[in-house]
Design an enzyme around this catalytic site. Structure first.
Site, PDB file in Angstrom:
ATOM      1  N   ARG A 277      -3.982  -0.314   2.503  1.00 33.71           N
ATOM      2  CA  ARG A 277      -4.675   0.899   2.061  1.00 33.71           C
ATOM      3  C   ARG A 277      -3.706   2.069   1.921  1.00 33.71           C
ATOM      4  NH1 ARG A 277      -7.109  -2.522   0.544  1.00 33.71           N
ATOM      5  NH2 ARG A 277      -9.281  -3.027   0.846  1.00 33.71           N
TER       6      ARG A 277
ATOM      7  N   GLU B 143      -2.043   1.453  -1.258  1.00 28.59           N
ATOM      8  CA  GLU B 143      -2.996   1.803  -2.307  1.00 28.59           C
ATOM      9  C   GLU B 143      -3.048   3.328  -2.508  1.00 28.59           C
ATOM     10  OE1 GLU B 143      -7.280  -0.022  -3.320  1.00 28.59           O
ATOM     11  OE2 GLU B 143      -7.189   1.027  -1.392  1.00 28.59           O
TER      12      GLU B 143
ATOM     13  N   SER C  33      11.373  14.872   3.921  1.00 29.47           N
ATOM     14  CA  SER C  33      12.140  14.037   4.839  1.00 29.47           C
ATOM     15  C   SER C  33      11.233  13.154   5.686  1.00 29.47           C
ATOM     16  CB  SER C  33      12.979  14.926   5.766  1.00 29.47           C
ATOM     17  OG  SER C  33      13.644  14.132   6.723  1.00 29.47           O
TER      18      SER C  33
END
Length: 149
Positions: free
Chosen positions: A90, A93, A116
Site C-alpha cells: 500500500r 501504491e 532527506s
C-alpha cells in the site's frame, strides 16, 4: 555463519518467545524512538554499542550477535520489488499514485531537490475514528537542494 539477517531473525524469534513488544523493547533500550530501535533490530539501522548490549540482555543475544546490531546495514537489501506484503504494498501504491504529485508540490514550495531520508523524523500514531481507527504517519525530512555546478 552469522549475518545481519540471521541476527534479525533471532531477534524476532526471541521477541515472540518472550512475549515482548517493539515499543516495550524500545523503552528499555534508551532514549531513541521505537521506530529507530525497531528498524535497527530488524536490520535496517544501527544501535550504539550500549544499546546493542542492552538488546542482548533483553533478547538473550550473544556478544557477537550484539556486535552485528552496531554495523551499518545494507538498507533495503532484502526488499522484494514490487513488495508482496499487503501493508507494505500500500505504501508502494501511494508512491505510484501520488509520488509525482508530492514531487510537484515539494518542488513548487522548496525548489529542485529532495527530502532527506537521513536527516529525517517520523512518527506513527493511532487516530480514533468512528468509522474505524486510522493510521497516522507523519514524516519530516530536511530539504536538500540539488547543487548546480
Amino acid at each position: 555463519m552469522l549475518s545481519r539477517e540471521v541476527v534479525s531473525a533471532k531477534v524476532l524469534s526471541e521477541k515472540v518467545a518472550r512475549g515482548l513488544t517493539w515499543k516495550g523493547i524500545a523503552a528499555e533500550l534508551g532514549s531513541g524512538s521505537d521506530l529507530l530501535y525497531t528498524a535497527a533490530l530488524l536490520g535496517q539501522s544501527v544501535l550504539t554499542v550500549e544499546e546493542a548490549a542492552k538488546a542482548a540482555e533483553i533478547l538473550g543475544l550473544t556478544e557477537e550477535e550484539a556486535r552485528w546490531l552496531t554495523l551499518s546495514p545494507e538498507r533495503g537489501a532484502a526488499a522484494i520489488m514490487p513488495p508482496t506484503d499487503p501493508l507494505i504494498y500500500r505504501f508502494y501504491e501511494l508512491i505510484q499514485n501520488y509520488g509525482t504529485t508530492w514531487k510537484a508540490l515539494i518542488e513548487e514550495e522548496f525548489g529542485d531537490g529532495i527530502m532527506s531520508a537521513i536527516d529525517f523524523n517520523m512518527s506513527i500514531e493511532r487516530e480514533a475514528d468512528p468509522k474505524g481507527d486510522r493510521v497516522k504517519i507523519a514524516m519530516s525530512g530536511k530539504f536538500l537542494p540539488f547543487k548546480r555546478f
